[in-house]
Design a protein around this motif. Structure first.
Motif, PDB file in Angstrom:
ATOM      1  N   LEU A  66      47.694  47.434  31.415  1.00 27.45           N
ATOM      2  CA  LEU A  66      47.547  46.208  32.496  1.00 27.45           C
ATOM      3  C   LEU A  66      46.674  47.610  33.744  1.00 27.45           C
ATOM      4  N   SER A  67      45.645  47.043  33.751  1.00 25.47           N
ATOM      5  CA  SER A  67      45.652  48.230  34.980  1.00 25.47           C
ATOM      6  C   SER A  67      45.252  47.241  36.492  1.00 25.47           C
ATOM      7  N   ILE A  68      45.514  48.378  37.240  1.00 28.26           N
ATOM      8  CA  ILE A  68      45.622  47.212  38.697  1.00 28.26           C
ATOM      9  C   ILE A  68      45.001  48.444  39.809  1.00 28.26           C
ATOM     10  N   GLN A  71      42.740  53.877  40.485  1.00 30.01           N
ATOM     11  CA  GLN A  71      43.218  52.790  38.845  1.00 30.01           C
ATOM     12  C   GLN A  71      44.978  53.067  39.049  1.00 30.01           C
ATOM     13  N   ALA A 113      43.414  42.298  39.300  1.00 24.10           N
ATOM     14  CA  ALA A 113      43.630  43.068  37.813  1.00 24.10           C
ATOM     15  C   ALA A 113      43.252  42.763  36.585  1.00 24.10           C
ATOM     16  N   TYR A 124      46.433  36.089  39.731  1.00 20.62           N
ATOM     17  CA  TYR A 124      47.270  36.883  40.576  1.00 20.62           C
ATOM     18  C   TYR A 124      48.751  36.536  40.617  1.00 20.62           C
ATOM     19  N   PHE A 163      46.333  42.614  43.651  1.00 24.14           N
ATOM     20  CA  PHE A 163      46.832  42.302  42.090  1.00 24.14           C
ATOM     21  C   PHE A 163      45.505  41.561  41.790  1.00 24.14           C
ATOM     22  N   ALA A 198      50.217  38.944  37.388  1.00 25.69           N
ATOM     23  CA  ALA A 198      50.100  40.260  37.738  1.00 25.69           C
ATOM     24  C   ALA A 198      50.953  40.643  38.904  1.00 25.69           C
ATOM     25  N   ARG A 199      51.995  40.001  39.738  1.00 23.09           N
ATOM     26  CA  ARG A 199      53.005  40.320  40.084  1.00 23.09           C
ATOM     27  C   ARG A 199      54.318  40.244  39.820  1.00 23.09           C
TER      28      ARG A 199
END
Length: 459
Positions: free
Chosen positions: A63-65, A88, A147, A200, A144, A203-204
């Protein structure tokens, strides 16, 4: 004339030694042919594997945020300016599971073949939110909504269908098929990657990524453990796998019907942290789990090992011929030694050429029988005795049987070779224990030759 006899007697061993050295020249040619055939095989295998992508490599999923931070700097005139810096963050899964079942089949190109496979890989990765303050990042700076999921792969040809990822949110039990993202993040640790946009809200929170990957490949498959807990299960009908890479299977079952292997790898032993901020010009270094679908017998490697022991198995027949000279009181010309040595050298070329079309054992047996029979007929003729011809042929046969035993015992090859050399020396000492080397079978003949020559000069 004792000195003349002694010097003449030692001429033959010196000639034999020189012939042995000369035999290294055709053996070198055979080695060159062997390397050329290996190169042809490699090229044929590459041409077979190229359309299916070659080695199947599943790099993993991350996972890239992005993080957007504002930094104030003071200019030379004392004024402060604020600029934004985007960093990143990469997150690895908490749990990462892969399971697959493959059924490789040989695909041929000419006389060469490579195991090619098609299959389906079930992938599952569970992600949990982390405390970003441990990375020195405030949650308000995290984007987010941008993401991205990163699926690491090797060659894109190894996928027979576009990989579809499905995200399952643990918070609200929603399921969403991820859409490919063409806005690639700045960095990916994998050689090739496919990017997917992550909603979104997922991702949280806790979420799970699942996928069914339809793949193909040849000769080898590789997985990368990158999560906190990694479990890989591989089942196949291939009966001769080779496990290598950074980790070996925790459990494995191998029989004539195939194999079943399971790996359990802790994230502590990998080069991946649960989360990290990508550094400028960062380079990835990670280990993989490799499974090779090897051929049970590699005829080229066996022939190469044969040639390695060739000089030893040339010495033994030459010693046998030399002993027969003494026992039969028959002089053998160096050319006759050379012809028998040439037959011994051609033995390895016969194995090389025949083993490309038949099983190695059949090629070895045919070459051994052909050379042994030829040597028997020729030795019987030059000694005018089938008894001595049979002795030399039996020496050849025993040598070939011994060499085959060494080839089948790779782990004990050095031990067996050393014992063989000692045995040859011990047998040679035993059978020659009663020979008077100063009054050998040729002394009278040599003495008469030199005496006649000296008398003729005196006249």
């Amino acid at each position: 004339m004792p000195n003349i006899n002694k010097n003449a007697f030692w001429i033959k061993p010196v000639v034999i030694f020189i012939l042995l050295l000369l035999m290294l020249i055709p053996l070198g040619f055979i080695k060159s042919i062997l390397y050329d055939r290996q190169a042809v095989k490699s090229e044929a295998e590459s041409s077979i594997m190229r359309p299916v992508g070659g080695t199947l490599e599943i790099g993993g999923i991350l996972l890239s945020i992005p993080v957007k931070q504002f930094v104030s700097t003071q200019n030379s005139d004392g004024r402060f300016t604020t600029q934004s810096i985007t960093k990143q963050i990469l997150l690895t899964p908490k749990d990462y599971k892969i399971s697959t079942e493959l059924d490789p089949q040989y695909l041929k190109r000419g006389i060469f073949s490579v195991p090619i496979f098609n299959g389906e890989i079930a992938l599952e990765a569970k992600f949990e939110p982390i405390d970003f303050e441990h990375l020195g990042v405030e949650e308000g700076d995290i984007l987010f909504d941008e993401a991205v999921m990163i699926l690491g792969i090797g060659n894109k040809k190894t996928f027979t269908a576009f990989p579809k990822l499905v995200a399952n949110s643990d918070a609200n039990a929603t399921k969403s098929e991820l859409v490919q993202s063409f806005a690639a993040p700045e960095y990916s640790p994998f050689s090739q990657s496919i990017f997917y946009k992550l909603p979104y809200d997922m991702a949280r929170s806790n979420f799970t990524i699942s996928a069914s990957l339809f793949v193909q490949g040849g000769a080898k498959i590789s997985f990368t453990p990158l999560a906190t807990n990694n479990t890989f299960a591989l089942k196949s009908t291939w009966a001769s796998p080779s496990f290598s890479g950074g980790w070996l299977p925790k459990t494995r079952q191998i029989n004539k019907d195939g194999f079943n292997a399971v790996w359990e790898v802790s994230g502590l032993s990998t080069n991946f942290a649960p989360a990290w901020i990508v550094k400028p010009n960062e380079r990835s270094h990670y280990e993989m789990i490799d499974v090779n679908f090897i051929s049970p017998i590699n005829n080229y490697s066996l022939v190469k090992r044969c040639v390695t022991y060739a000089l030893l198995f040339l010495v033994v027949p030459f010693l046998a011929i030399f002993l027969c000279e003494i026992w039969a009181k028959t002089r053998i010309h160096p050319v006759q030694y050379f012809l028998i040595g040439a037959a011994d050298v051609l033995f390895y070329l016969l194995i090389l050429s025949i083993s490309e079309h038949l099983a190695f054992f059949a090629a070895y047996a045919l070459a051994g029988i052909a050379v042994t029979l030829t040597v028997f007929l020729y030795a019987s003729a030059i000694f005018k005795s089938k008894k001595h011809g049979a002795f030399i042929a039996i020496v050849h046969l025993i040598s070939y049987i011994t060499l085959y035993g060494i080839l089948q015992s790779e782990d004990y090859a050095l031990l067996l070779g050393s014992i063989l050399m000692f045995a040859v020396l011990a047998i040679l000492m035993f059978v020659t224990r009663k020979i008077d080397w100063y009054k050998n079978a040729f002394s009278n003949e040599v003495e008469e030759f030199f005496t006649d020559k000296i008398d003729g000069e005196n006249r």
